[in-house]
Design a protein around this motif. Structure first.
Motif, PDB file in Angstrom:
ATOM      1  N   LEU A   1      29.474  43.748  26.068  1.00  0.00           N
ATOM      2  CA  LEU A   1      28.285  43.251  26.474  1.00  0.00           C
ATOM      3  C   LEU A   1      28.447  42.735  28.121  1.00  0.00           C
ATOM      4  O   LEU A   1      27.234  42.610  28.654  1.00  0.00           O
ATOM      5  CB  LEU A   1      27.899  41.869  25.718  1.00  0.00           C
ATOM      6  N   PHE A   2      29.681  42.276  28.240  1.00  0.00           N
ATOM      7  CA  PHE A   2      29.531  41.753  29.978  1.00  0.00           C
ATOM      8  C   PHE A   2      30.432  42.695  30.856  1.00  0.00           C
ATOM      9  O   PHE A   2      30.726  42.449  31.990  1.00  0.00           O
ATOM     10  CB  PHE A   2      30.463  40.407  29.743  1.00  0.00           C
ATOM     11  N   HIS A   3      30.917  43.912  30.419  1.00  0.00           N
ATOM     12  CA  HIS A   3      31.679  44.850  31.026  1.00  0.00           C
ATOM     13  C   HIS A   3      32.862  44.420  31.690  1.00  0.00           C
ATOM     14  O   HIS A   3      33.150  45.042  32.817  1.00  0.00           O
ATOM     15  CB  HIS A   3      30.510  45.588  32.053  1.00  0.00           C
ATOM     16  N   LEU A   4      33.430  43.276  30.903  1.00  0.00           N
ATOM     17  CA  LEU A   4      34.731  43.022  31.578  1.00  0.00           C
ATOM     18  C   LEU A   4      36.048  43.482  31.251  1.00  0.00           C
ATOM     19  O   LEU A   4      36.100  43.572  29.858  1.00  0.00           O
ATOM     20  CB  LEU A   4      34.638  41.383  31.633  1.00  0.00           C
ATOM     21  N   PRO A   5      36.989  43.563  31.765  1.00  0.00           N
ATOM     22  CA  PRO A   5      38.216  44.240  31.505  1.00  0.00           C
ATOM     23  C   PRO A   5      39.345  43.227  30.777  1.00  0.00           C
ATOM     24  O   PRO A   5      40.163  43.020  31.091  1.00  0.00           O
ATOM     25  CB  PRO A   5      39.010  44.598  32.821  1.00  0.00           C
ATOM     26  N   TYR A   6      38.465  42.630  29.633  1.00  0.00           N
ATOM     27  CA  TYR A   6      39.218  41.792  28.664  1.00  0.00           C
ATOM     28  C   TYR A   6      40.184  42.786  27.770  1.00  0.00           C
ATOM     29  O   TYR A   6      40.028  44.033  27.592  1.00  0.00           O
ATOM     30  CB  TYR A   6      38.386  41.313  27.544  1.00  0.00           C
ATOM     31  N   LEU A   7      41.557  42.406  27.505  1.00  0.00           N
ATOM     32  CA  LEU A   7      42.456  42.935  26.599  1.00  0.00           C
ATOM     33  C   LEU A   7      43.007  42.192  25.391  1.00  0.00           C
ATOM     34  O   LEU A   7      43.111  40.874  25.975  1.00  0.00           O
ATOM     35  CB  LEU A   7      43.753  43.247  27.714  1.00  0.00           C
ATOM     36  N   HIS A   8      43.289  42.756  24.257  1.00  0.00           N
ATOM     37  CA  HIS A   8      43.771  42.019  23.402  1.00  0.00           C
ATOM     38  C   HIS A   8      45.383  41.270  23.614  1.00  0.00           C
ATOM     39  O   HIS A   8      45.951  42.099  24.178  1.00  0.00           O
ATOM     40  CB  HIS A   8      44.044  42.570  22.271  1.00  0.00           C
ATOM     41  N   ALA A   9      45.616  40.118  23.124  1.00  0.00           N
ATOM     42  CA  ALA A   9      46.887  39.728  23.578  1.00  0.00           C
ATOM     43  C   ALA A   9      47.111  38.635  22.600  1.00  0.00           C
ATOM     44  O   ALA A   9      46.233  37.991  22.093  1.00  0.00           O
ATOM     45  CB  ALA A   9      47.050  38.959  24.988  1.00  0.00           C
ATOM     46  N   ARG A  10      48.615  38.338  22.302  1.00  0.00           N
ATOM     47  CA  ARG A  10      48.922  36.865  21.780  1.00  0.00           C
ATOM     48  C   ARG A  10      49.247  36.073  22.621  1.00  0.00           C
ATOM     49  O   ARG A  10      49.858  36.428  23.735  1.00  0.00           O
ATOM     50  CB  ARG A  10      50.235  37.588  20.752  1.00  0.00           C
TER      51      ARG A  10
ATOM     52  N   ARG B   1      26.669  41.668  38.422  1.00  0.00           N
ATOM     53  CA  ARG B   1      27.134  40.355  39.080  1.00  0.00           C
ATOM     54  C   ARG B   1      27.108  39.186  38.098  1.00  0.00           C
ATOM     55  O   ARG B   1      25.781  39.330  37.806  1.00  0.00           O
ATOM     56  CB  ARG B   1      26.497  40.244  40.544  1.00  0.00           C
ATOM     57  N   GLY B   2      27.755  38.538  37.679  1.00  0.00           N
ATOM     58  CA  GLY B   2      27.684  37.305  37.080  1.00  0.00           C
ATOM     59  C   GLY B   2      27.384  36.094  37.632  1.00  0.00           C
ATOM     60  O   GLY B   2      28.222  35.871  38.522  1.00  0.00           O
ATOM     61  N   ARG B   3      26.612  34.863  37.302  1.00  0.00           N
ATOM     62  CA  ARG B   3      26.540  33.922  37.814  1.00  0.00           C
ATOM     63  C   ARG B   3      27.005  32.788  37.065  1.00  0.00           C
ATOM     64  O   ARG B   3      26.602  32.825  35.797  1.00  0.00           O
ATOM     65  CB  ARG B   3      25.026  33.821  38.389  1.00  0.00           C
ATOM     66  N   LEU B   4      27.640  31.774  37.252  1.00  0.00           N
ATOM     67  CA  LEU B   4      28.323  30.684  36.886  1.00  0.00           C
ATOM     68  C   LEU B   4      27.882  29.441  37.233  1.00  0.00           C
ATOM     69  O   LEU B   4      27.493  29.371  38.461  1.00  0.00           O
ATOM     70  CB  LEU B   4      29.697  30.791  36.918  1.00  0.00           C
ATOM     71  N   TRP B   5      27.712  28.385  36.490  1.00  0.00           N
ATOM     72  CA  TRP B   5      27.547  27.185  37.250  1.00  0.00           C
ATOM     73  C   TRP B   5      28.797  26.143  36.318  1.00  0.00           C
ATOM     74  O   TRP B   5      28.764  26.086  35.302  1.00  0.00           O
ATOM     75  CB  TRP B   5      26.051  26.566  36.682  1.00  0.00           C
ATOM     76  N   HIS B   6      29.034  25.247  37.382  1.00  0.00           N
ATOM     77  CA  HIS B   6      30.063  24.160  36.926  1.00  0.00           C
ATOM     78  C   HIS B   6      29.925  23.300  37.926  1.00  0.00           C
ATOM     79  O   HIS B   6      29.701  23.512  39.071  1.00  0.00           O
ATOM     80  CB  HIS B   6      31.278  24.438  36.354  1.00  0.00           C
ATOM     81  N   ALA B   7      30.270  22.111  37.478  1.00  0.00           N
ATOM     82  CA  ALA B   7      30.759  21.012  38.691  1.00  0.00           C
ATOM     83  C   ALA B   7      31.993  21.473  39.365  1.00  0.00           C
ATOM     84  O   ALA B   7      32.686  22.146  39.141  1.00  0.00           O
ATOM     85  CB  ALA B   7      31.072  19.666  37.944  1.00  0.00           C
TER      86      ALA B   7
END
Length: 251
Positions: free
Chosen positions: A117-126, A198-204
């Motif tokens: 859904l976000f097209h990010l290079p996530y990989l399975h890991a322990r 391009r994703g946009r994040l928000w945080h303090a």
């Protein structure tokens, strides 16, 4: 495209977001890198973001919890994971952001969703991330089928709080990032598609701290074909904060 709005008490959170998360137990570990070494890992359209002519490569372990998509309540068993990402920094049309070489994570459904859904290079890991007194310990082993093998083990102790990073400083450049870029879930350089999101994040603002490293044994950088970084990394520990993923758009 303007930057995400700066934090203020009157602007305590976005009115709407794709997802809410909490990031904790976080360590930023960075090395200065010659730009030519990292340039092949970015699509042609993306500009490598430099600080005073220098590129930076980061390894960041942390815990993500309180994951709530689209205003829904957290789902027990699916609302938390540990993550270990390898990153550098990029910009497009003047908008700075994070470019991930890989993101190892422990939650299989979360990895699938992030890749799909976000097209990010996530990989399975322990992965485990624990605390003994003031000291944090993180271990990880990549288990993703077809991905280069990688392991990680580190222990660090967060120290004194630092002043909030000021715009223009190296600490701000490395940590105050409110956009991310991705071109799909591949982790191989030169194999990205033509589409960029391009994703946009928000945080303090991050409350950064000094950090003392007790142990570091990692092959996550080397798993990308990059040489082992010489010398100790520049370290910043960080207090927990809430993060909103505001949007993800093709650019």
């Amino acid at each position: 495209m303007p930057e995400s709005p700066a934090y203020s008490p009157a602007n305590a959170a976005p009115r709407w977001s794709l997802m809410r998360q909490r990031w904790s137990n976080l360590l930023f570990a960075h090395w200065a890198v010659e730009p030519a070494l990292l340039r092949p890992y970015l699509p042609e359209r993306l500009e490598l973001d430099l600080f005073e002519g220098q590129a930076w490569l980061g390894v960041v372990p942390f815990t993500m919890s309180h994951i709530r998509p689209l205003g829904l309540p957290a789902v027990p068993g699916l609302s938390a994971l540990h993550e270990l990402n390898v990153r550098t920094y990029a910009r497009l049309d003047g908008v700075p952001g994070v470019w991930f070489l890989s993101l190892d994570a422990t939650q299989p459904l979360g990895v699938w969703a992030a890749r799909t859904l976000f097209h990010l290079p996530y990989l399975h890991a322990r992965m485990q991330l624990t605390r003994t007194g003031p000291t944090l310990q993180a271990t990880a082993e990549r288990t993703h089928r077809g991905a280069p093998a990688a392991t990680f083990a580190a222990a660090w102790t967060p120290g004194d709080a630092l002043p909030l990073a000021e715009a223009g400083s190296l600490a701000y450049f490395l940590t105050e990032r409110y956009h991310l870029y991705t071109a799909g879930p591949t982790v191989q350089p030169g194999q990205h598609g033509n589409s960029i999101w391009r994703g946009r994040l928000w945080h303090a603002p991050w409350q950064l701290r000094t950090a003392t490293l007790q142990h570091w044994n990692s092959t996550v950088v080397e798993s990308h074909g990059l040489p082992t970084r010489p010398g100790p990394p520049l370290l910043h520990a960080a207090d927990a904060l809430d993060v909103w993923v505001e949007d993800l758009r093709r650019v």
